[in-house]
Design an enzyme around this catalytic site. Structure first.
Site, PDB file in Angstrom:
ATOM      1  N   ASP A  95     -63.747 -49.778 -37.428  1.00 48.82           N
ATOM      2  CA  ASP A  95     -62.626 -50.569 -37.723  1.00 48.82           C
ATOM      3  C   ASP A  95     -62.925 -51.138 -39.110  1.00 48.82           C
ATOM      4  O   ASP A  95     -63.941 -51.788 -39.591  1.00 48.82           O
ATOM      5  CB  ASP A  95     -62.415 -52.040 -36.661  1.00 48.82           C
ATOM      6  CG  ASP A  95     -61.165 -52.459 -36.753  1.00 48.82           C
ATOM      7  OD1 ASP A  95     -60.414 -52.291 -37.754  1.00 48.82           O
ATOM      8  OD2 ASP A  95     -60.678 -53.094 -35.684  1.00 48.82           O
ATOM      9  N   ASP A 195     -57.444 -51.940 -40.740  1.00 45.90           N
ATOM     10  CA  ASP A 195     -56.888 -53.090 -40.393  1.00 45.90           C
ATOM     11  C   ASP A 195     -55.796 -53.460 -41.240  1.00 45.90           C
ATOM     12  O   ASP A 195     -55.911 -53.273 -42.355  1.00 45.90           O
ATOM     13  CB  ASP A 195     -57.936 -54.228 -40.197  1.00 45.90           C
ATOM     14  CG  ASP A 195     -57.579 -55.491 -39.751  1.00 45.90           C
ATOM     15  OD1 ASP A 195     -57.178 -55.744 -38.768  1.00 45.90           O
ATOM     16  OD2 ASP A 195     -57.694 -56.634 -40.593  1.00 45.90           O
ATOM     17  N   GLU A 245     -53.273 -49.919 -38.804  1.00 46.61           N
ATOM     18  CA  GLU A 245     -52.642 -51.196 -38.129  1.00 46.61           C
ATOM     19  C   GLU A 245     -51.439 -51.472 -39.061  1.00 46.61           C
ATOM     20  O   GLU A 245     -51.720 -52.101 -40.191  1.00 46.61           O
ATOM     21  CB  GLU A 245     -53.263 -52.337 -37.796  1.00 46.61           C
ATOM     22  CG  GLU A 245     -52.607 -53.287 -36.930  1.00 46.61           C
ATOM     23  CD  GLU A 245     -53.282 -54.646 -37.059  1.00 46.61           C
ATOM     24  OE1 GLU A 245     -53.364 -55.483 -36.290  1.00 46.61           O
ATOM     25  OE2 GLU A 245     -54.084 -55.073 -38.019  1.00 46.61           O
ATOM     26  N   HIS A 319     -57.013 -56.781 -28.888  1.00 46.59           N
ATOM     27  CA  HIS A 319     -57.560 -57.934 -28.802  1.00 46.59           C
ATOM     28  C   HIS A 319     -56.740 -59.103 -29.521  1.00 46.59           C
ATOM     29  O   HIS A 319     -57.231 -60.040 -29.658  1.00 46.59           O
ATOM     30  CB  HIS A 319     -58.829 -57.589 -29.648  1.00 46.59           C
ATOM     31  CG  HIS A 319     -58.666 -57.432 -30.950  1.00 46.59           C
ATOM     32  ND1 HIS A 319     -58.072 -56.054 -31.437  1.00 46.59           N
ATOM     33  CD2 HIS A 319     -58.588 -58.093 -32.096  1.00 46.59           C
ATOM     34  CE1 HIS A 319     -57.955 -56.051 -32.737  1.00 46.59           C
ATOM     35  NE2 HIS A 319     -58.293 -57.202 -33.136  1.00 46.59           N
ATOM     36  N   ASP A 320     -55.416 -58.732 -29.999  1.00 47.42           N
ATOM     37  CA  ASP A 320     -54.779 -59.760 -30.364  1.00 47.42           C
ATOM     38  C   ASP A 320     -53.641 -59.962 -29.721  1.00 47.42           C
ATOM     39  O   ASP A 320     -52.802 -61.000 -29.919  1.00 47.42           O
ATOM     40  CB  ASP A 320     -54.075 -59.383 -31.819  1.00 47.42           C
ATOM     41  CG  ASP A 320     -54.993 -59.057 -33.044  1.00 47.42           C
ATOM     42  OD1 ASP A 320     -55.976 -59.843 -32.923  1.00 47.42           O
ATOM     43  OD2 ASP A 320     -54.907 -58.156 -33.696  1.00 47.42           O
TER      44      ASP A 320
HETATM   45  O1  TEU Z   1     -54.309 -58.305 -37.015  1.00 40.83           O
HETATM   46  C1  TEU Z   1     -53.251 -58.299 -37.722  1.00 40.83           C
HETATM   47  C2  TEU Z   1     -52.251 -59.381 -37.284  1.00 40.83           C
HETATM   48  O2  TEU Z   1     -51.229 -59.725 -38.281  1.00 40.83           O
HETATM   49  C3  TEU Z   1     -52.014 -59.601 -36.096  1.00 40.83           C
HETATM   50  O3  TEU Z   1     -52.087 -58.963 -34.736  1.00 40.83           O
HETATM   51  C4  TEU Z   1     -52.326 -61.192 -35.914  1.00 40.83           C
HETATM   52  O4  TEU Z   1     -53.245 -61.293 -34.858  1.00 40.83           O
HETATM   53  C5  TEU Z   1     -51.112 -61.689 -35.317  1.00 40.83           C
HETATM   54  O5  TEU Z   1     -50.237 -61.437 -36.306  1.00 40.83           O
HETATM   55  C6  TEU Z   1     -51.211 -63.235 -35.453  1.00 40.83           C
HETATM   56  O6  TEU Z   1     -50.216 -63.517 -34.859  1.00 40.83           O
HETATM   57  C7  TEU Z   1     -55.558 -57.820 -37.552  1.00 40.83           C
HETATM   58  C8  TEU Z   1     -56.718 -57.839 -36.406  1.00 40.83           C
HETATM   59  O7  TEU Z   1     -56.421 -57.023 -35.349  1.00 40.83           O
HETATM   60  C9  TEU Z   1     -56.913 -59.425 -36.185  1.00 40.83           C
HETATM   61  O8  TEU Z   1     -57.682 -59.505 -34.951  1.00 40.83           O
HETATM   62  C10 TEU Z   1     -57.384 -60.096 -37.375  1.00 40.83           C
HETATM   63  O9  TEU Z   1     -57.652 -61.518 -37.327  1.00 40.83           O
HETATM   64  C11 TEU Z   1     -56.319 -59.617 -38.395  1.00 40.83           C
HETATM   65  O10 TEU Z   1     -55.949 -58.384 -38.490  1.00 40.83           O
HETATM   66  C12 TEU Z   1     -57.215 -60.221 -39.955  1.00 40.83           C
HETATM   67  O11 TEU Z   1     -58.165 -59.324 -40.095  1.00 40.83           O
END
Ligand code: TEU
Ligand code: CA
Length: 544
Positions: A95, A195, A245, A319-320
């Protein structure tokens, strides 16, 4: 299409398996479970970051892209993980968090000392302490700029204040990041997940947003495709499996990001389908999922990406995200049926399916009852913001309960033993009580389990060209209870019918008995036989 046969298993190491009894999952824990992952039939593992990091955002705040955080293990462990996965025919995807890095990174520390070279690695703007350069809102709440008094400058952080955005306009930054890719490729990594990679180009400028939170100025920027092409070409990763992403993106941009001839990425994650339960787009305002909207989004993305020879990553969970079965299914009475139906919806589409750890068990939301149980920086920030907005504690807890990223971060449920078989001590984050029934040990033994259904889906994709490469078109388009589509290849046809309601529902285009009369055969389902109507959360796959 490349990767049409593959499935990817996503691991969040911190919550996957703890090998040394400190309550935190680690690399050795993953190595110990490789045979389990192999048994799923997947070709790739994507692991979220385990690089050196203060862990303010659980590793998405990287302080050293080439070293392993000691909480997770050592470089030797990672090398062993790559080699052991390879022996089992599984490739690792790492990642890459390239939009920002931790403020503990040496680059940022040197910038803070006023070194010109490193000031240019970030987005610093001169200014006064009471007036941030723009009104942009951080994704984790509050203004997206932080003031550094001794520099008399603000820096941009689209995420936490400890995650400073990198300046992609600076060629030196781009070279540094290419070098990180070369480093991991040399170690034997087979692919990468990038990411929030569509946020890297800020060349539209720093302008107050009077209509929104600022995202229209930094999302899918004008130089984004140029940057990606350069990154992929110069680092020598073209042709490897890569997924970007893409935050708040568009189909037109994803067509370019993942187009077969573009030499950018293999595929994209987009999130529109995971906002159909956000009231007016607000994650923190609850609304029941709009199935009509969900279906329309699937249709648009599936059909338009296919027409353009572009490629979707297919997923419900990561994970989000809250757990899909709790969110779009029923984690009570129809737990098993709805989890299977949801799995089939995405796995039989055109694209590459991703399975997020525990999804294959039908793991549910966390069911926490107190704010003390939460760990995620975003959840904790928004809990405060919701209270400030005048919500009661109870209201705020209900919203966080449904929307928190911690719902997807509870420990992997391996067995009914204490601590869910994740660790032999209390984990860094607690498990819902249902680990006693929902776990690997129980489901491996039950032929009808969600786990065995996922294995079946992976195999179905592997063995059927129609799933890998077939055309897709949507049916039952005016029926807001059902998501249904047709796959076709060389005269063969599959019909996938999914009832998204907890009640019986009838089909509009063609009845179930008409399918049977026309010679369609049921080849997969989550109930026995065929009834007159679709039963609650029923899934039927017909073949002709
Ligand atoms: O996530 C990006 C992101 O904007 C989202 O999925 C975020 O968690 C959501 O908008 C919040 O409401 C990525 C990663 O997957 C995440 O875990 C990180 O926190 C984020 O980037 C920052 O690196
Ligand atoms: Ca550990």
């Amino acid at each position: 299409m490349k990767f049409s046969k593959s499935c990817v298993y996503q691991i969040y190491p911190r919550s996957f398996a703890d090998s040394n009894g400190d309550g935190i999952g680690d690399i050795r824990g993953i190595i110990n479970k490789l045979d389990y992952i192999k048994s799923l039939g997947v070709e790739y593992i994507w692991s979220t970051p385990f690089f050196v990091s203060p862990q303010n955002d659980n590793g998405y705040d990287v302080a050293d892209y080439r070293n392993i955080d000691p909480r997770f293990g050592t470089m030797a462990d990672v090398e062993e993980l790559i080699a052991e996965a390879d022996k089992r025919g599984i490739g690792l995807m790492f990642d890459m968090v390239f939009n920002h890095c931790s403020t503990s990174h040496e680059w940022f520390q040197r910038a803070l000392k006023g070194e010109e070279k490193y000031l240019n690695y970030f987005i610093f703007k001169d200014g006064e302490p009471d007036k941030p350069p723009t009104n942009w809102v951080s994704k984790f709440g509050g203004n997206a700029w932080e003031y550094v008094p001794n520099l008399k400058k603000w820096y941009l952080h689209l995420f936490d204040v400890s995650q400073a955005d990198l300046n992609w306009d600076n060629p030196e930054v781009r070279e540094e990041l290419k070098d990180v890719l070369r480093f991991w490729k040399k170690k034997g990594v087979k692919g990468f997940r990038f990411d929030v990679v569509n946020l890297i180009d800020k060349s539209r400028g720093f302008i107050d947003d009077n209509e929104g939170d600022g995202r229209r100025f930094y999302t899918d920027g004008p130089r984004i495709h140029e940057y990606l092409k350069e990154l992929v070409r110069d680092s020598g990763i073209d042709g490897m499996i890569t997924v970007g992403e893409m935050s708040s993106t568009s189909i037109d941009n994803c067509i370019k990001y993942s187009g077969a001839d573009e030499h950018e990425l293999s595929m994209t994650f987009s999130f529109h389908h995971l906002k159909v339960d956000y009231l007016k787009g607000d994650k923190w305002a609850l609304m029941p999922a709009d199935i009509g909207a969900l279906k329309k989004l699937f249709e648009d993305w599936q059909v338009r990406m296919a027409q353009a020879n572009a490629w979707n990553a297919l997923f419900w969970c990561n994970h989000d995200q809250p757990r899909a079965v709790s969110r779009f299914g029923d984690d009570g009475k129809y737990w098993k049926e709805s989890a299977k139906m949801l799995a089939a919806t995405t796995h039989l589409m055109r694209g590459t399916p991703y399975i997020y750890q525990g999804e294959e068990l039908g793991m549910t939301n966390a069911t926490y009852t107190s704010i003390e149980q939460y760990r995620d920086v975003e959840s904790l920030n928004y809990y405060k913001i919701l209270l400030e907005q005048g919500k009661t504690q109870e209201e705020a807890l209900k919203i966080i309960g449904e929307r928190s990223r911690d719902n997807g971060r509870t420990p992997m449920q391996w067995s009914a033993e204490k601590y869910a078989g994740f660790s032999n001590v209390e984990a860094w984050i607690s498990s819902p009580d249902n680990y006693r029934e929902i776990n690997v040990a129980v489901e491996e033994k039950d032929p009808d389990s969600i786990l065995n259904f996922y294995k079946q889906l992976v195999k179905i994709r592997e063995e059927n060209k129609i799933v890998q490469e077939g055309d897709i078109s949507f049916i039952e388009r005016d029926n807001n209870d059902v998501i249904a589509y047709r796959r076709t290849l060389d005269g063969a046809e599959w019909i996938i019918l999914c009832n998204y309601r907890g009640t019986e529902t009838s089909l509009q285009d063609k009845t179930l008995s008409a399918y049977v009369d026309e010679g369609y055969k049921k080849i997969l389902g989550n109930f026995e036989g065929i009834a007159e109507n679709l039963r609650p959360y029923e899934l039927i796959v017909f073949e002709k």
